[in-house]
Design an enzyme around this catalytic site. Structure first.
Site, mmCIF file in Angstrom:
data_model
loop_
_atom_site.group_PDB
_atom_site.id
_atom_site.type_symbol
_atom_site.label_atom_id
_atom_site.label_comp_id
_atom_site.label_asym_id
_atom_site.label_seq_id
_atom_site.Cartn_x
_atom_site.Cartn_y
_atom_site.Cartn_z
ATOM 1 N N LYS A 1 -41.762 -17.184 36.844
ATOM 2 C CA LYS A 1 -42.528 -17.525 35.644
ATOM 3 C C LYS A 1 -41.740 -17.164 34.390
ATOM 4 O O LYS A 1 -40.988 -16.187 34.370
ATOM 5 C CB LYS A 1 -43.870 -16.777 35.686
ATOM 6 C CG LYS A 1 -44.855 -17.177 34.597
ATOM 7 C CD LYS A 1 -46.179 -16.441 34.784
ATOM 8 C CE LYS A 1 -47.173 -16.782 33.694
ATOM 9 N NZ LYS A 1 -48.458 -16.063 33.862
ATOM 10 N N SER B 1 -54.716 -15.095 36.103
ATOM 11 C CA SER B 1 -53.657 -16.086 35.899
ATOM 12 C C SER B 1 -52.784 -16.368 37.104
ATOM 13 O O SER B 1 -51.939 -17.253 37.065
ATOM 14 C CB SER B 1 -52.769 -15.674 34.719
ATOM 15 O OG SER B 1 -53.477 -15.774 33.517
ATOM 16 N N SER C 1 -52.623 -18.776 33.597
ATOM 17 C CA SER C 1 -51.438 -19.209 32.870
ATOM 18 C C SER C 1 -50.240 -19.506 33.771
ATOM 19 O O SER C 1 -49.274 -20.114 33.345
ATOM 20 C CB SER C 1 -51.034 -18.127 31.854
ATOM 21 O OG SER C 1 -50.670 -16.924 32.529
#
Length: 446
Positions: free
Chosen positions: A51, A150, A126
């Site tokens: 990420k 998330s 996210s």
């Protein structure tokens, strides 16, 4: 796509062939799950997608924001160092909501990520890029971060497994902070066994993280036992906020677990509205503090043609941050301001203590809690609601972060091709129970 467990048996040639296949698939994909060039950190190590808020030395790290364009990570996050010790290596950056603030992965500077099950639907957020990459077959496994769901919510929307470890079990050193008392790095994988493998690699004490807990490294994969019988708490009052298809999937999961010999116990809990209120006061307060460092002086983009220092700050932050980030900074600054600190922030922290005690009371009587992950399946981008309505998407996940507990999401059903996930929640540092029970349910669903 081979599983992580299968890929561990690959020799050098097979790993290189896998990486070549992945590159071709990524280049052909239209999901926008990856951003920038696909970089290979270690040629002979198994590839893990990372990420865009986790530092990898020498790579761009932007948190999907305009304000950090051009910034190069000067060091590896501790989780990256741990991956390398186990012969896993970073392989490409995944897209995300800007500074991990959102539930859709649509607030990214690089554009929205698409759900591999239906490109018109959001992959969640996210960590939407990480989940979409794994579910779309363009990543072997991925790392995400979970501040209020998330990891679990995008895993649920995309149809993969997402593990949020106990707070302090995995080092946060090298994770760009959003809300420091809530953030936690964890794996997003194709199945439960892969989740255990990756968790074991990244978990452990880190002297560079003051919130890291000094416990021995976990060996959950070696100890996996799907035949253990457990007591499972269900909370019927939670379902009042869920769509009918989610309610049906919840009952289906209960029926399977009961048939497998687990004890089902009904429990009651504080209304989710209190969790929501406490969470958004605390996380925005911490975000306003953490994001103060991005001012155009030290990192990334800087506004041009400014008159003075104040002008530099205002123009850099106004142009660099997106709407949702600005919204949360403003809210956080407000709740911390003189005259409102006691009225909002202190009360939110008291509510957090109450919520933690509620979880502890239930988990004293039961091994785990079964809960939905989200009130609905993945929704369309055109259905994205007002900011306040979007915050309601987190009602089932945020309590876990407030209490610092571990939780795992796995797909249990589908509705019109869209996955529905359920989550198990356990006491702190009881990831073994979570993984054992999740594997039991996963095996039954197969």
């Amino acid at each position: 796509m081979p599983t992580l467990e299968e890929a561990l048996k690959f020799d050098k040639g097979a790993i290189q062939a896998l990486k070549k296949t992945l590159r071709e698939k990524i280049q052909a994909s239209n999901l926008n799950a990856y951003i920038g060039e696909i970089e290979d950190y270690q040629e002979d190590f198994l590839p893990i997608a990372i990420k865009d808020n986790i530092n990898v030395k020498g790579w761009n790290i932007t948190c999907a924001s305009n304000i950090l364009q051009g910034y190069i990570a000067p060091y590896n996050a501790s989780v990256v160092e741990n991956l390398l010790k186990h012969k896993f290596a970073p392989f490409g950056r995944t897209n995300m909501d800007e500074f991990a603030m959102g539930s859709t992965s649509a607030s990214s500077f690089y554009g929205k990520t698409l759900n591999p099950n239906n490109p018109n639907k959001t992959p969640g957020g996210s960590s939407g890029g990480s989940a979409a990459a794994v579910a779309g077959g363009i990543a072997l496994a991925a790392l995400g971060s979970d501040t209020g769901g998330s990891i679990r919510q995008p895993a649920s929307f995309c149809g993969c497994v997402g593990l949020k470890p106990t707070y302090g079990r995995v080092s946060r050193y090298g994770l760009i902070a959003y809300s420091s008392s809530l953030d936690q790095i964890g794996p997003i994988t194709q199945n439960v066994k892969d989740s255990a493998i990756l968790f074991d690699c990244i978990a452990g004490y880190d002297r560079l993280d003051s919130t890291s807990v000094n416990k021995e490294s976990s060996k959950t994969y070696q100890k996996l036992n799907p035949n253990r019988k457990m007591s499972i708490a269900i909370i019927p009052s939670l379902l009042k906020d869920a769509d009918v298809n989610v309610q049906d999937a919840y009952q289906k999961s209960i029926d399977i677990l009961s048939k497998n010999g687990h004890k089902i116990v009904e429990k009651a809990m504080i209304d989710t509205s209190y969790m929501l209120s406490a969470y958004y006061v605390i996380c925005t307060a911490e975000a306003s503090s953490n994001l103060a460092r991005f001012d155009g002086v030290r990192y990334g983009n800087r506004a041009k043609e400014v008159q003075n220092l104040k002008d530099l700050y205002i123009k850099t932050r106004s142009n660099g941050f997106g709407d949702e980030v600005k919204r949360r900074i403003l809210l956080g600054s407000f709740v911390l301001s003189s005259g409102y600190y006691d009225a909002y922030y202190i009360k939110a922290q008291k509510a957090r203590t109450l919520i933690t005690r509620e979880y502890q009371a239930i988990l004293q009587d039961c091994d785990v809690i079964l809960s939905p992950v989200a009130p609905s399946v993945a929704f369309g981008f055109e259905d994205c609601k007002t900011p306040l309505q979007m915050y309601l998407e987190d009602i089932y996940t945020i309590g876990v972060n407030l209490a610092g507990l571990p939780a795992i999401s796995l797909p249990v059903s589908k509705d019109e091709g869209l996955p529905i996930g359920m989550q198990f929640i356990s006491s702190a540092f009881k990831e073994q129970e979570l993984l054992d029970l999740a594997l039991n349910l996963e095996n039954s669903l197969k």
